[in-house]
Write an enzyme that holds these catalytic residues in place. Structure first.
Site, PDB file in Angstrom:
ATOM      1  N   ALA A  65      36.978  45.036  38.175  1.00  0.00           N
ATOM      2  CA  ALA A  65      35.700  45.707  38.434  1.00  0.00           C
ATOM      3  C   ALA A  65      35.861  46.539  39.701  1.00  0.00           C
ATOM      4  O   ALA A  65      36.726  46.250  40.535  1.00  0.00           O
ATOM      5  CB  ALA A  65      34.606  44.671  38.617  1.00  0.00           C
ATOM      6  N   GLY A 110      38.689  41.809  36.033  1.00  0.00           N
ATOM      7  CA  GLY A 110      38.159  42.409  34.807  1.00  0.00           C
ATOM      8  C   GLY A 110      39.234  43.056  33.951  1.00  0.00           C
ATOM      9  O   GLY A 110      39.069  43.196  32.741  1.00  0.00           O
ATOM     10  N   GLU A 113      40.559  40.315  31.980  1.00  0.00           N
ATOM     11  CA  GLU A 113      39.493  39.864  31.065  1.00  0.00           C
ATOM     12  C   GLU A 113      39.326  40.840  29.894  1.00  0.00           C
ATOM     13  O   GLU A 113      39.103  40.422  28.764  1.00  0.00           O
ATOM     14  CB  GLU A 113      38.190  39.691  31.842  1.00  0.00           C
ATOM     15  CG  GLU A 113      38.277  38.468  32.778  1.00  0.00           C
ATOM     16  CD  GLU A 113      37.195  38.433  33.843  1.00  0.00           C
ATOM     17  OE1 GLU A 113      37.046  39.445  34.559  1.00  0.00           O
ATOM     18  OE2 GLU A 113      36.514  37.412  33.968  1.00  0.00           O
ATOM     19  N   GLU A 133      39.578  36.844  41.720  1.00  0.00           N
ATOM     20  CA  GLU A 133      38.190  36.882  42.200  1.00  0.00           C
ATOM     21  C   GLU A 133      37.932  35.944  43.371  1.00  0.00           C
ATOM     22  O   GLU A 133      37.105  36.236  44.233  1.00  0.00           O
ATOM     23  CB  GLU A 133      37.218  36.546  41.053  1.00  0.00           C
ATOM     24  CG  GLU A 133      37.076  37.639  40.009  1.00  0.00           C
ATOM     25  CD  GLU A 133      38.107  37.560  38.895  1.00  0.00           C
ATOM     26  OE1 GLU A 133      39.103  36.816  39.039  1.00  0.00           O
ATOM     27  OE2 GLU A 133      37.929  38.246  37.873  1.00  0.00           O
TER      28      GLU A 133
HETATM   29  N1  DAK Z   1      38.077  48.436  42.845  1.00  0.00           N
HETATM   30  C1  DAK Z   1      37.994  49.628  43.511  1.00  0.00           C
HETATM   31  N2  DAK Z   1      39.082  50.260  43.992  1.00  0.00           N
HETATM   32  C2  DAK Z   1      40.287  49.695  43.785  1.00  0.00           C
HETATM   33  C3  DAK Z   1      40.448  48.475  43.089  1.00  0.00           C
HETATM   34  C4  DAK Z   1      39.268  47.836  42.598  1.00  0.00           C
HETATM   35  N3  DAK Z   1      39.308  46.705  41.889  1.00  0.00           N
HETATM   36  N4  DAK Z   1      41.772  48.164  43.057  1.00  0.00           N
HETATM   37  C5  DAK Z   1      42.414  49.168  43.710  1.00  0.00           C
HETATM   38  N5  DAK Z   1      41.530  50.088  44.153  1.00  0.00           N
HETATM   39  C6  DAK Z   1      41.804  51.317  44.884  1.00  0.00           C
HETATM   40  C7  DAK Z   1      42.227  51.006  46.321  1.00  0.00           C
HETATM   41  O1  DAK Z   1      41.082  50.805  47.122  1.00  0.00           O
HETATM   42  C8  DAK Z   1      42.978  52.281  46.675  1.00  0.00           C
HETATM   43  O2  DAK Z   1      42.041  53.296  46.931  1.00  0.00           O
HETATM   44  P1  DAK Z   1      42.267  54.329  48.200  1.00  0.00           P
HETATM   45  O3  DAK Z   1      42.365  53.463  49.401  1.00  0.00           O
HETATM   46  O4  DAK Z   1      43.568  55.019  47.856  1.00  0.00           O
HETATM   47  O5  DAK Z   1      41.062  55.220  48.126  1.00  0.00           O
HETATM   48  C9  DAK Z   1      43.671  52.654  45.365  1.00  0.00           C
HETATM   49  O6  DAK Z   1      42.937  51.963  44.326  1.00  0.00           O
HETATM   50  C10 DAK Z   1      45.119  52.187  45.317  1.00  0.00           C
HETATM   51  O7  DAK Z   1      45.112  50.791  45.607  1.00  0.00           O
HETATM   52  P2  DAK Z   1      46.073  50.135  46.709  1.00  0.00           P
HETATM   53  O8  DAK Z   1      46.379  51.133  47.792  1.00  0.00           O
HETATM   54  O9  DAK Z   1      45.478  48.837  47.093  1.00  0.00           O
HETATM   55  O10 DAK Z   1      47.403  49.918  45.853  1.00  0.00           O
HETATM   56  P3  DAK Z   1      48.527  48.818  46.090  1.00  0.00           P
HETATM   57  O11 DAK Z   1      49.646  49.189  45.155  1.00  0.00           O
HETATM   58  O12 DAK Z   1      48.848  48.643  47.533  1.00  0.00           O
HETATM   59  O13 DAK Z   1      47.882  47.423  45.591  1.00  0.00           O
HETATM   60  C11 DAK Z   1      46.646  46.036  44.042  1.00  0.00           C
HETATM   61  C12 DAK Z   1      47.571  47.270  44.238  1.00  0.00           C
HETATM   62  C13 DAK Z   1      46.227  45.997  42.563  1.00  0.00           C
HETATM   63  C14 DAK Z   1      47.439  44.743  44.361  1.00  0.00           C
HETATM   64  C15 DAK Z   1      45.437  46.132  44.998  1.00  0.00           C
HETATM   65  O14 DAK Z   1      44.854  47.448  44.823  1.00  0.00           O
HETATM   66  C16 DAK Z   1      44.376  45.117  44.716  1.00  0.00           C
HETATM   67  O15 DAK Z   1      44.485  43.964  45.086  1.00  0.00           O
HETATM   68  N6  DAK Z   1      43.248  45.563  44.064  1.00  0.00           N
HETATM   69  C17 DAK Z   1      42.103  44.692  43.846  1.00  0.00           C
HETATM   70  C18 DAK Z   1      42.338  43.788  42.651  1.00  0.00           C
HETATM   71  C19 DAK Z   1      41.184  42.830  42.445  1.00  0.00           C
HETATM   72  O16 DAK Z   1      40.823  42.022  43.328  1.00  0.00           O
HETATM   73  N7  DAK Z   1      40.586  42.876  41.258  1.00  0.00           N
HETATM   74  C20 DAK Z   1      39.493  42.002  40.876  1.00  0.00           C
HETATM   75  C21 DAK Z   1      38.183  42.692  41.120  1.00  0.00           C
HETATM   76  S1  DAK Z   1      36.800  41.584  40.795  1.00  0.00           S
HETATM   77  C22 DAK Z   1      30.467  39.577  37.598  1.00  0.00           C
HETATM   78  C23 DAK Z   1      30.660  39.737  38.985  1.00  0.00           C
HETATM   79  C24 DAK Z   1      31.858  40.144  39.486  1.00  0.00           C
HETATM   80  C25 DAK Z   1      32.941  40.408  38.656  1.00  0.00           C
HETATM   81  C26 DAK Z   1      32.742  40.245  37.297  1.00  0.00           C
HETATM   82  C27 DAK Z   1      31.538  39.852  36.749  1.00  0.00           C
HETATM   83  N8  DAK Z   1      29.185  39.204  37.053  1.00  0.00           N
HETATM   84  C28 DAK Z   1      28.045  38.980  37.865  1.00  0.00           C
HETATM   85  C29 DAK Z   1      29.000  39.079  35.591  1.00  0.00           C
HETATM   86  C30 DAK Z   1      34.217  40.875  39.221  1.00  0.00           C
HETATM   87  C31 DAK Z   1      35.269  41.176  38.529  1.00  0.00           C
HETATM   88  C32 DAK Z   1      36.520  41.707  39.141  1.00  0.00           C
HETATM   89  O17 DAK Z   1      37.280  42.248  38.407  1.00  0.00           O
END
Ligand code: DAK
Length: 258
Positions: A65, A110, A113, A133
């Protein structure tokens, strides 16, 4: 069809839907979810489309997400956006056509998922899966806490969700999260090859098989077998069943109409 963050390409009656927002690692923001729903509308209604390959542009499949969008959400805003996302993922299961996730890179939160909502998964050697998460102070919310323990050993699902650790493509294969691991440059060819084979089968066989598997997994074995009986019986109302069996008896390839 016009999309902001998605590519939609049809070949051999299979559509490849590519999440195309590489600057944010294909994170699912509202616009991307709207695109995805539009694409799913077309998949559901177009009889010319027999199956779907879902993939991502660049080094990510989907990095989850969109954190920048949801960081400041109130619980009400979160509920509205996330409910929309959950519905979208559920549609992938409800549309009676096979979906293959071709996981080219990060499939986190997500991202993992949405690929678990697909019928099955192929991965690039570079793919990384996970439910991180807990690192953000939340827990999986797009079905991950339900689909992961149903797909892999429940103890392992707990470990992955509680620790937020990454799962490599090799581990994903070993634990049954993906069916196949491919060299990065071979992933899409392998995905297209299996989906071309699948798309050559009669539409009703695919439709009823998907329904039987998905609904059957949600019920007890004997009710599920009863459902299977109803669905396989329905196949006998199709011209393609007549053609398939006639072709076998005449020792020739079947020429299916659907
Ligand atoms: N969201 C927004 N931007 C993201 C992102 C994300 N999930 N993942 C990466 N980016 C962006 C980074 O901010 C960066 O943007 P700039 O700084 O260049 O503007 C760009 O993509 C490149 O990312 P990185 O520079 O971080 O790239 P790296 O190769 O160094 O690292 C990485 C890659 C995948 C390890 C890292 O980007 C990372 O850890 N990303 C986050 C992954 C994550 O935590 N995903 C889970 C998200 S939570 C719900 C409530 C909540 C949810 C669902 C349901 N309900 C109430 C029903 C939540 C769900 C989720 O998915």
């Amino acid at each position: 069809m016009e999309f902001q963050n998605l590519l939609f390409e049809v070949a051999d009656r299979v559509v490849t839907i590519t999440i195309n927002r590489p600057s944010a690692l294909n994170a699912l923001n509202n616009d991307t979810l709207t695109d995805l729903n539009k694409a799913l509308d077309e998949v559901a209604k177009n009889d010319g489309i027999k199956g779907v390959i879902l993939t991502g542009t660049g080094k990510a499949f989907v990095a989850g997400a969109d954190i920048s969008q949801m960081a400041s959400y109130t619980p009400e805003q979160c509920r509205a956006y996330m409910g929309y996302a959950q519905q979208t993922f559920n549609r992938i299961e409800a549309i009676e056509k096979p979906f293959l996730a071709a996981v080219n890179g990060y499939a986190l939160g997500g991202g993992n998922e949405i690929c678990m909502a697909c019928d099955f998964r192929y991965a690039s050697e570079k793919a990384i899966f996970g439910q991180p998460e807990v690192n953000l102070g939340i827990m999986p919310g797009f079905g991950g806490s339900q689909r992961l323990p149903r797909l892999v050993n429940p103890g392992l699902a707990r470990e992955i969700i509680y620790s937020g650790r990454n799962v490599t493509a090799e581990e994903a294969l070993r634990i049954g999260l993906v069916n196949r691991v491919c060299a990065p440059e071979a992933l899409m060819d392998e995905a297209r090859a299996i989906m071309k084979t699948i798309a050559s089968k009669p539409a009703h066989s695919l439709r009823y098989a998907k329904t039987s598997i998905n609904r059957g997994l949600d019920t007890d074995l004997y009710k599920a077998i009863q459902l299977e009986l109803e669905l396989v019986s329905l196949c006998f109302s199709s011209p393609d069943q007549k053609e398939g069996m006639k072709a076998f008896l005449e020792k020739r390839p079947a020429n299916f109409a659907s």
